[in-house]
Design an enzyme around this catalytic site. Structure first.
Site, PDB file in Angstrom:
ATOM      1  N   GLY A 249      -4.030 -25.887   0.612  1.00  0.00           N
ATOM      2  CA  GLY A 249      -2.780 -25.636   1.303  1.00  0.00           C
ATOM      3  C   GLY A 249      -1.638 -25.250   0.390  1.00  0.00           C
ATOM      4  O   GLY A 249      -1.776 -25.116  -0.833  1.00  0.00           O
ATOM      5  N   CYS A 275      -4.267 -30.319 -10.182  1.00  0.00           N
ATOM      6  CA  CYS A 275      -4.340 -29.226  -9.223  1.00  0.00           C
ATOM      7  C   CYS A 275      -3.181 -29.298  -8.226  1.00  0.00           C
ATOM      8  O   CYS A 275      -2.033 -29.054  -8.591  1.00  0.00           O
ATOM      9  CB  CYS A 275      -5.706 -29.244  -8.535  1.00  0.00           C
ATOM     10  SG  CYS A 275      -6.139 -27.685  -7.736  1.00  0.00           S
ATOM     11  N   PHE A 276      -3.419 -29.653  -6.981  1.00  0.00           N
ATOM     12  CA  PHE A 276      -2.349 -29.796  -6.007  1.00  0.00           C
ATOM     13  C   PHE A 276      -1.332 -30.825  -6.486  1.00  0.00           C
ATOM     14  O   PHE A 276      -0.128 -30.695  -6.256  1.00  0.00           O
ATOM     15  CB  PHE A 276      -2.947 -30.210  -4.664  1.00  0.00           C
ATOM     16  CG  PHE A 276      -2.081 -29.874  -3.474  1.00  0.00           C
ATOM     17  CD1 PHE A 276      -1.612 -28.592  -3.264  1.00  0.00           C
ATOM     18  CD2 PHE A 276      -1.753 -30.840  -2.542  1.00  0.00           C
ATOM     19  CE1 PHE A 276      -0.821 -28.271  -2.169  1.00  0.00           C
ATOM     20  CE2 PHE A 276      -0.973 -30.543  -1.434  1.00  0.00           C
ATOM     21  CZ  PHE A 276      -0.501 -29.252  -1.251  1.00  0.00           C
ATOM     22  N   GLN A 279       1.228 -29.179  -8.650  1.00  0.00           N
ATOM     23  CA  GLN A 279       2.229 -28.431  -7.892  1.00  0.00           C
ATOM     24  C   GLN A 279       3.241 -29.365  -7.230  1.00  0.00           C
ATOM     25  O   GLN A 279       4.440 -29.071  -7.194  1.00  0.00           O
ATOM     26  CB  GLN A 279       1.525 -27.573  -6.841  1.00  0.00           C
ATOM     27  CG  GLN A 279       0.598 -26.521  -7.438  1.00  0.00           C
ATOM     28  CD  GLN A 279      -0.428 -26.009  -6.445  1.00  0.00           C
ATOM     29  OE1 GLN A 279      -0.264 -26.135  -5.236  1.00  0.00           O
ATOM     30  NE2 GLN A 279      -1.502 -25.440  -6.955  1.00  0.00           N
ATOM     31  N   ASN A 317      -9.337 -24.161  -9.140  1.00  0.00           N
ATOM     32  CA  ASN A 317      -9.350 -23.638  -7.783  1.00  0.00           C
ATOM     33  C   ASN A 317      -7.961 -23.799  -7.205  1.00  0.00           C
ATOM     34  O   ASN A 317      -7.611 -24.850  -6.687  1.00  0.00           O
ATOM     35  CB  ASN A 317     -10.369 -24.371  -6.896  1.00  0.00           C
ATOM     36  CG  ASN A 317     -10.147 -24.048  -5.421  1.00  0.00           C
ATOM     37  OD1 ASN A 317      -9.704 -22.952  -5.090  1.00  0.00           O
ATOM     38  ND2 ASN A 317     -10.423 -24.995  -4.549  1.00  0.00           N
ATOM     39  N   GLY A 319      -4.477 -21.390  -5.414  1.00  0.00           N
ATOM     40  CA  GLY A 319      -3.855 -20.133  -5.027  1.00  0.00           C
ATOM     41  C   GLY A 319      -2.349 -20.162  -5.146  1.00  0.00           C
ATOM     42  O   GLY A 319      -1.685 -19.163  -4.844  1.00  0.00           O
ATOM     43  N   PHE A 320      -1.792 -21.323  -5.575  1.00  0.00           N
ATOM     44  CA  PHE A 320      -0.354 -21.471  -5.764  1.00  0.00           C
ATOM     45  C   PHE A 320      -0.101 -21.994  -7.168  1.00  0.00           C
ATOM     46  O   PHE A 320      -0.991 -22.573  -7.797  1.00  0.00           O
ATOM     47  CB  PHE A 320       0.227 -22.438  -4.733  1.00  0.00           C
ATOM     48  CG  PHE A 320       0.146 -21.939  -3.312  1.00  0.00           C
ATOM     49  CD1 PHE A 320       1.225 -21.292  -2.726  1.00  0.00           C
ATOM     50  CD2 PHE A 320      -1.014 -22.108  -2.568  1.00  0.00           C
ATOM     51  CE1 PHE A 320       1.157 -20.827  -1.420  1.00  0.00           C
ATOM     52  CE2 PHE A 320      -1.098 -21.654  -1.263  1.00  0.00           C
ATOM     53  CZ  PHE A 320      -0.007 -20.998  -0.689  1.00  0.00           C
ATOM     54  N   HIS A 367      -9.100 -28.905 -13.274  1.00  0.00           N
ATOM     55  CA  HIS A 367      -9.895 -30.080 -12.920  1.00  0.00           C
ATOM     56  C   HIS A 367     -10.507 -30.708 -14.167  1.00  0.00           C
ATOM     57  O   HIS A 367     -11.559 -30.266 -14.636  1.00  0.00           O
ATOM     58  CB  HIS A 367     -11.014 -29.695 -11.955  1.00  0.00           C
ATOM     59  CG  HIS A 367     -10.539 -29.335 -10.586  1.00  0.00           C
ATOM     60  ND1 HIS A 367     -10.550 -30.214  -9.528  1.00  0.00           N
ATOM     61  CD2 HIS A 367     -10.024 -28.188 -10.109  1.00  0.00           C
ATOM     62  CE1 HIS A 367     -10.068 -29.620  -8.455  1.00  0.00           C
ATOM     63  NE2 HIS A 367      -9.739 -28.392  -8.784  1.00  0.00           N
ATOM     64  N   GLU A 369     -12.021 -33.508 -14.306  1.00  0.00           N
ATOM     65  CA  GLU A 369     -13.304 -34.138 -13.958  1.00  0.00           C
ATOM     66  C   GLU A 369     -14.418 -33.101 -13.951  1.00  0.00           C
ATOM     67  O   GLU A 369     -15.556 -33.388 -14.271  1.00  0.00           O
ATOM     68  CB  GLU A 369     -13.204 -34.851 -12.607  1.00  0.00           C
ATOM     69  CG  GLU A 369     -13.492 -34.014 -11.381  1.00  0.00           C
ATOM     70  CD  GLU A 369     -12.404 -33.003 -11.089  1.00  0.00           C
ATOM     71  OE1 GLU A 369     -12.652 -32.069 -10.309  1.00  0.00           O
ATOM     72  OE2 GLU A 369     -11.292 -33.132 -11.641  1.00  0.00           O
TER      73      GLU A 369
END
Length: 402
Positions: A249, A275-276, A279, A317, A319-320, A367, A369
């Site tokens: 998202g 990752c997220f 952000q 992985n 997209g932002f 990532h 991990e």
């Protein structure tokens, strides 16, 4: 059931769809191929992943929710699937695109064929198309909305299929955390034989099992929490540290989790995000995020660690990305003191990590991990462990001095 002949796993006939399929992209381009996995219709943002291995980890990574994933490696499914390599409870991709799917599986760890899991989880896919051509298009134009149509949905007219693709919402502005998070809290104690560091509250925004395992193996008593967990609930747990996971998202659509993080940073909790979670740290610090043209996906992304000068090959992985200067220090617009970019991409200079210099918090965009590898960034778990230990030691010294 899967049958085995001469140690080669052969998927059952029911897992081998027949008939044609078509991939339709929002610019009107159509790629005709063969049905793969379940038949029907899948809609999502089409993206490509460059991993040569690890397709099962990719498919079961909740970060791919809402996306049709295309593998750039031509041969997919050779090693089948097994329960051990599942990164979550199911396959999350909206659709799956491959060039040449394996029709026999040859691996001693295989319990099922990939085809079976795709069918069981209702993932509509397509095979036999020129994935190189599609990759070049995405690299030139950017990630786009797309759809895969097979079975009865293949009978729709080309105009009807294209309208369905164009009518779907894009990834920008989409909040998917509630769809992928754990439905209820659960706990994993620190691993046996490891010195306990303390407790950690983990906000599950689409977490992978390997992350929880590695936090446990680094001495943390892990409490995994749903994405909707409130500030009061976390304060009641009184954890020693905080972790935000990866997930799908648009970070700009996660204001509740950003405000929660900002409050807990003000409480002084040591924080690690991936990752997220990177952000959302950026947004909590007052920075902006933006959508990348085609994102970073795969297990071969080069990143520079500015602290050591080492180049790490990482699994990514996203997209932002966070909008921040990669050189020098800057002040957090939200009042959290000095911040610096700790890592950046060597492909396009995208921010790959943030380090707070006046509060105990850092994050990375990739990532560490890295189930399926690589493991260049695994040291980050040790770095966070040391941060939590140092913070606890400083608190003890202050208490004794008082």
């Amino acid at each position: 059931m899967t049958t085995t002949t001469n140690e080669v796993t052969v998927p059952p006939a029911s897992a081998l769809p027949t008939g044609a399929a078509v991939l339709v992209i929002e610019d009107g381009t159509r790629y005709e191929g063969r049905a793969y996995g379940a038949t029907g219709r899948s809609l999502g943002e089409i993206v490509f992943s460059t991993g040569m291995t690890g397709y099962q980890e990719t498919l079961t990574d909740p970060s791919y929710a809402g996306q049709i994933v295309m593998m750039t490696a031509p041969h997919i499914g050779n090693t089948g699937v097994n329960d051990t390599d599942m990164e979550s409870r199911k396959i999350w991709v909206e659709g799956f695109v491959v060039r040449d799917p394996a029709r026999r599986v040859s691996n001693f760890r295989a319990q099922r064929s990939l085809d079976e899991d795709l069918v069981n989880d209702g993932v509509v896919g397509i095979s036999g198309i020129d994935t190189r051509a599609v990759t070049r298009k995405i690299r030139s134009v950017g990630a786009m909305r797309a759809g895969v149509f097979s079975g009865a949905d293949l009978e729709l007219s080309a105009d009807e299929q294209l309208a369905l693709v164009r009518d779907q919402a894009g990834m920008a502005g989409k909040n998917l955390s509630a769809e992928v998070t754990t439905p209820e809290r659960y706990e994993v104690p620190s691993a046996e034989g490891v010195q306990r560091v303390g407790s950690i509250a983990v906000l599950d925004l689409g977490i992978k099992r390997a992350t929880v395992q590695y936090l446990s193996e680094h001495g943390f008593d892990v409490t995994v929490l749903p994405a909707q967990t409130t500030l009061e609930e976390i304060r009641e747990l009184a954890p020693d540290s905080l972790f935000y996971s990866n997930g799908p998202g648009d970070p700009a659509a996660s204001d509740a989790q950003v405000e929660l993080l900002a409050q807990l940073l003000r409480d002084g909790l040591p924080y690690f995000g991936i990752c997220f979670g990177n952000q959302l740290l950026g947004r909590a610090l007052g920075l902006d995020t933006y959508k990348l043209p085609f994102g970073h996906r795969g297990i071969n992304q080069p990143v520079l660690d500015k602290r050591t000068g080492r180049v790490e090959i990482t699994a990514q992985n996203h997209g932002f990305a966070v909008d921040a200067p990669i050189d020098g220090e800057f002040e957090s617009p939200a009042g959290f003191g000095r911040v610096q970019v700790s890592h950046y991409s060597l492909n396009d200079q995208v921010v790959e990590g943030l380090e707070c210099l006046d509060i105990p918090a850092f994050s990375v965009q990739y990532h560490p991990e890295a189930a399926a590898g690589p493991h260049d960034a695994f040291y980050l778990f040790d770095r966070f462990r040391a941060l939590v230990q140092d913070r606890a030691a400083a608190a003890d010294t202050t208490t004794q001095g008082a």
